[in-house]
Design an enzyme around this catalytic site. Sequence first.
Site, short mmCIF file in Angstrom:
data_model
loop_
_atom_site.label_atom_id
_atom_site.label_comp_id
_atom_site.label_asym_id
_atom_site.label_seq_id
_atom_site.Cartn_x
_atom_site.Cartn_y
_atom_site.Cartn_z
N GLU A 114 32.21 -43.96 41.63
CA GLU A 114 33.60 -43.49 41.54
C GLU A 114 34.26 -43.53 42.92
O GLU A 114 35.43 -43.93 43.05
CB GLU A 114 33.63 -42.08 40.94
CG GLU A 114 33.13 -42.07 39.50
CD GLU A 114 33.30 -40.72 38.83
OE1 GLU A 114 34.19 -40.59 37.97
OE2 GLU A 114 32.53 -39.80 39.15
N GLU A 134 25.41 -40.72 34.34
CA GLU A 134 26.03 -39.62 33.60
C GLU A 134 25.63 -39.66 32.13
O GLU A 134 25.39 -38.63 31.50
CB GLU A 134 27.56 -39.69 33.69
CG GLU A 134 28.14 -39.31 35.03
CD GLU A 134 28.26 -40.51 35.98
OE1 GLU A 134 27.54 -41.51 35.81
OE2 GLU A 134 29.08 -40.42 36.92
C1 1HE Z 1 19.84 -35.63 44.72
C2 1HE Z 1 20.65 -36.55 44.04
C3 1HE Z 1 21.80 -36.06 43.35
C4 1HE Z 1 19.03 -37.62 44.95
N1 1HE Z 1 22.03 -34.72 43.40
N2 1HE Z 1 20.13 -34.33 44.72
N3 1HE Z 1 23.41 -39.02 40.11
C5 1HE Z 1 22.25 -39.40 39.59
O1 1HE Z 1 21.89 -39.10 38.46
C6 1HE Z 1 21.34 -40.15 40.53
C7 1HE Z 1 20.14 -39.30 40.88
N4 1HE Z 1 19.37 -39.89 41.99
C8 1HE Z 1 18.53 -40.94 41.81
O2 1HE Z 1 18.44 -41.56 40.75
C9 1HE Z 1 17.71 -41.33 42.99
O3 1HE Z 1 17.64 -40.23 43.88
C10 1HE Z 1 18.24 -42.55 43.79
C11 1HE Z 1 18.06 -43.83 42.98
C12 1HE Z 1 19.71 -42.39 44.19
C13 1HE Z 1 17.43 -42.68 45.12
O4 1HE Z 1 16.03 -42.70 44.84
P1 1HE Z 1 15.00 -42.39 46.02
O5 1HE Z 1 13.61 -42.58 45.45
O6 1HE Z 1 15.35 -43.19 47.23
O7 1HE Z 1 15.23 -40.87 46.44
P2 1HE Z 1 14.75 -39.53 45.68
O8 1HE Z 1 13.33 -39.21 46.12
O9 1HE Z 1 15.01 -39.60 44.23
O10 1HE Z 1 15.76 -38.43 46.27
C14 1HE Z 1 15.62 -37.89 47.59
C15 1HE Z 1 16.15 -36.48 47.55
O11 1HE Z 1 17.54 -36.53 47.21
C16 1HE Z 1 15.49 -35.63 46.47
O12 1HE Z 1 15.49 -34.29 46.93
P3 1HE Z 1 14.15 -33.61 47.56
O13 1HE Z 1 14.60 -32.23 47.93
O14 1HE Z 1 13.12 -33.68 46.45
O15 1HE Z 1 13.79 -34.47 48.73
C17 1HE Z 1 16.46 -35.74 45.31
O16 1HE Z 1 16.38 -34.63 44.42
C18 1HE Z 1 17.79 -35.73 46.05
N5 1HE Z 1 18.85 -36.33 45.27
N6 1HE Z 1 20.13 -37.78 44.19
C19 1HE Z 1 21.21 -33.90 44.06
N7 1HE Z 1 22.65 -36.86 42.72
C20 1HE Z 1 32.45 -36.28 39.55
S1 1HE Z 1 31.31 -36.39 38.36
C21 1HE Z 1 30.11 -37.48 38.90
C22 1HE Z 1 28.93 -37.37 38.01
C23 1HE Z 1 27.71 -37.98 38.63
O17 1HE Z 1 27.73 -38.48 39.70
S2 1HE Z 1 26.31 -37.91 37.66
C24 1HE Z 1 25.19 -38.93 38.47
C25 1HE Z 1 24.37 -38.16 39.45
#
Ligand code: 1HE
Length: 260
Positions: A114, A134
Amino acid sequence: MTHKEIAVEFRGDAQQVAVIRLMRAAKRNALSDGLVLGLRDVFMNLPTSVRAAVVDGDGPHFCAGLDLSELSERDAAQGVLHSRMWHEALRQVQFGAVPVVAALHGAVVGGGLELASACHIRVADSTTFYALPEGSRGIFVGGGGSVRIPRLIGAARMADMMFTGRVYKAEEGERIGLSQYLVPEGQALDKAVELALRIAENAPMTNYALMHALPRIAEQPSDQGLMTEALMAAIAQSAPEAKFRLQEFLEGRAAKVSKD
Ligand code: 1HE
């Protein structure tokens, strides 16, 4: 305009390009409320020397979208206000003071897409991938994605991304219109800055017309669009800057269009 998770640096001899970088790599640049408001504030308060901007993300990913850890306890009314806050922040990106180039790499997902779609030009490196998770998280887009993303790739492709969790890789993304440029790994920022420096050389009224008139004309019925175009063209060509540039060309001092 400073925010602890946003770095702003300036490029160009006259500091005419601002590089605005999300600095939350440990959370994959997930957009917390604070970060969304920080982006809004940065875009609202760019120095007047700035003529174009680049948005970049620190670390291996551009942006993982909404910070999901902040989502759980919101009721419907808070949900509306939250989405409207995103709308206002991304309005400052799309309809702020200067054209914005996104430098994409790694994940460009959910709210990250976005944010990217609010920018005027997207440059992706070969590590880039796009998704709208989402659909599988049980939510909907809320940062303007349903308005902006169909204008790039069509509603059918966006619906497919959300229905099925489809992920587009960098090359496919360029093919369908998610990015206008595709560059080798690690080169998105350099290319984005190069483009922003070029954009910064344009007459300000031309950039203004491209940011503010063109998207509105595209939404108008063609008869009204042609009228808006005529008014915008007349305003742009009457600016002293335009007269100077035309004279430069007519007297052989301006660059010709070249295919190289
Ligand atoms: C997060 C987030 C997040 C990572 N919110 N904490 N977005 C998503 O559904 C995407 C979610 N994220 C992923 O699928 C993956 O993290 C990635 C593909 C982006 C990257 O993977 P990777 O293996 O490099 O990293 P990771 O180990 O998954 O994440 C590292 C840390 O970032 C980890 O936290 P930690 O405390 O365990 O180290 C994750 O939890 C954290 N993290 N993404 C919170 N999104 C206006 S409305 C919009 C609606 C949306 O955007 S919905 C889609 C949300």
